[in-house]
Design an enzyme around this catalytic site. Sequence first.
Site, PDB file in Angstrom:
ATOM      1  N   HIS A  96      36.409 -28.191   1.576  1.00 50.47           N
ATOM      2  CA  HIS A  96      35.949 -29.576   1.453  1.00 50.47           C
ATOM      3  C   HIS A  96      34.432 -29.664   1.547  1.00 50.47           C
ATOM      4  O   HIS A  96      33.771 -28.729   1.970  1.00 50.47           O
ATOM      5  CB  HIS A  96      36.583 -30.483   2.523  1.00 50.47           C
ATOM      6  CG  HIS A  96      36.186 -30.157   3.922  1.00 50.47           C
ATOM      7  ND1 HIS A  96      36.950 -29.351   4.729  1.00 50.47           N
ATOM      8  CD2 HIS A  96      35.114 -30.517   4.664  1.00 50.47           C
ATOM      9  CE1 HIS A  96      36.371 -29.221   5.905  1.00 50.47           C
ATOM     10  NE2 HIS A  96      35.247 -29.919   5.894  1.00 50.47           N
ATOM     11  N   ARG A 106      28.455 -37.750   5.670  1.00 47.83           N
ATOM     12  CA  ARG A 106      28.445 -38.765   6.717  1.00 47.83           C
ATOM     13  C   ARG A 106      28.307 -40.129   6.064  1.00 47.83           C
ATOM     14  O   ARG A 106      27.536 -40.291   5.122  1.00 47.83           O
ATOM     15  CB  ARG A 106      27.299 -38.516   7.680  1.00 47.83           C
ATOM     16  CG  ARG A 106      27.524 -37.312   8.553  1.00 47.83           C
ATOM     17  CD  ARG A 106      26.384 -37.121   9.547  1.00 47.83           C
ATOM     18  NE  ARG A 106      26.695 -36.043  10.450  1.00 47.83           N
ATOM     19  CZ  ARG A 106      26.398 -34.768  10.214  1.00 47.83           C
ATOM     20  NH1 ARG A 106      25.802 -34.430   9.093  1.00 47.83           N
ATOM     21  NH2 ARG A 106      26.727 -33.842  11.088  1.00 47.83           N
ATOM     22  N   HIS A 137      25.035 -32.827  -5.553  1.00 44.16           N
ATOM     23  CA  HIS A 137      25.979 -33.886  -5.893  1.00 44.16           C
ATOM     24  C   HIS A 137      27.403 -33.342  -5.850  1.00 44.16           C
ATOM     25  O   HIS A 137      27.622 -32.142  -5.824  1.00 44.16           O
ATOM     26  CB  HIS A 137      25.672 -34.480  -7.274  1.00 44.16           C
ATOM     27  CG  HIS A 137      25.804 -33.488  -8.381  1.00 44.16           C
ATOM     28  ND1 HIS A 137      24.755 -32.739  -8.849  1.00 44.16           N
ATOM     29  CD2 HIS A 137      26.887 -33.084  -9.098  1.00 44.16           C
ATOM     30  CE1 HIS A 137      25.169 -31.936  -9.809  1.00 44.16           C
ATOM     31  NE2 HIS A 137      26.471 -32.124  -9.985  1.00 44.16           N
ATOM     32  N   GLU A 149      28.651 -36.969  -9.842  1.00 44.76           N
ATOM     33  CA  GLU A 149      28.656 -36.711 -11.282  1.00 44.76           C
ATOM     34  C   GLU A 149      30.078 -36.870 -11.799  1.00 44.76           C
ATOM     35  O   GLU A 149      31.020 -36.340 -11.214  1.00 44.76           O
ATOM     36  CB  GLU A 149      28.165 -35.295 -11.555  1.00 44.76           C
ATOM     37  CG  GLU A 149      28.181 -34.920 -13.029  1.00 44.76           C
ATOM     38  CD  GLU A 149      27.735 -33.481 -13.264  1.00 44.76           C
ATOM     39  OE1 GLU A 149      27.329 -33.194 -14.400  1.00 44.76           O
ATOM     40  OE2 GLU A 149      27.808 -32.652 -12.331  1.00 44.76           O
TER      41      GLU A 149
END
Length: 146
Positions: A5, A9, A80, A123
């Site tokens: 993962h 935050r 990103h 994106e």
Amino acid sequence: MRYLHTMVRVSDLDASLHFWCDLLGLEEMRRMDSEQGRFTLVFLAAPADRARSSAERSPEVELTYNWDPEQYSGGRNFGHLAYKVDDIHAACQRLLDGGVTINRPPRDGYMAFVRSPDGISVELLQEGDPLPPVEPWASMPNTGAW
């Protein structure tokens, strides 16, 4: 080794869940509240991952909400997150209708960038071949940083 993962935050859990789930289309997989640590973790994944075994799932997004207010900046520092979507025009329209600024519109029918409420750059990439360019995306300029 398997990529599990990406943690980001967030300062407003409700606004973040609206963005990531209601508008972008991810689903909440699990949630953990820590009274002692004063935080909430929410793990999100693409809808198709719900039916897959944990070994077959794509990496998740972990939203970390600290209960005590903090200021977060520099969300772009790590780059990103990227997601393939079935219809980039429909995905961008859903986000736009939800009040999200399309920072880099899908002029080419293939790629777009948006930001979460906490400034995380996301994106979007068209699954398969690019879609034909259409308005309003074809002539829409970039807005802000992406």
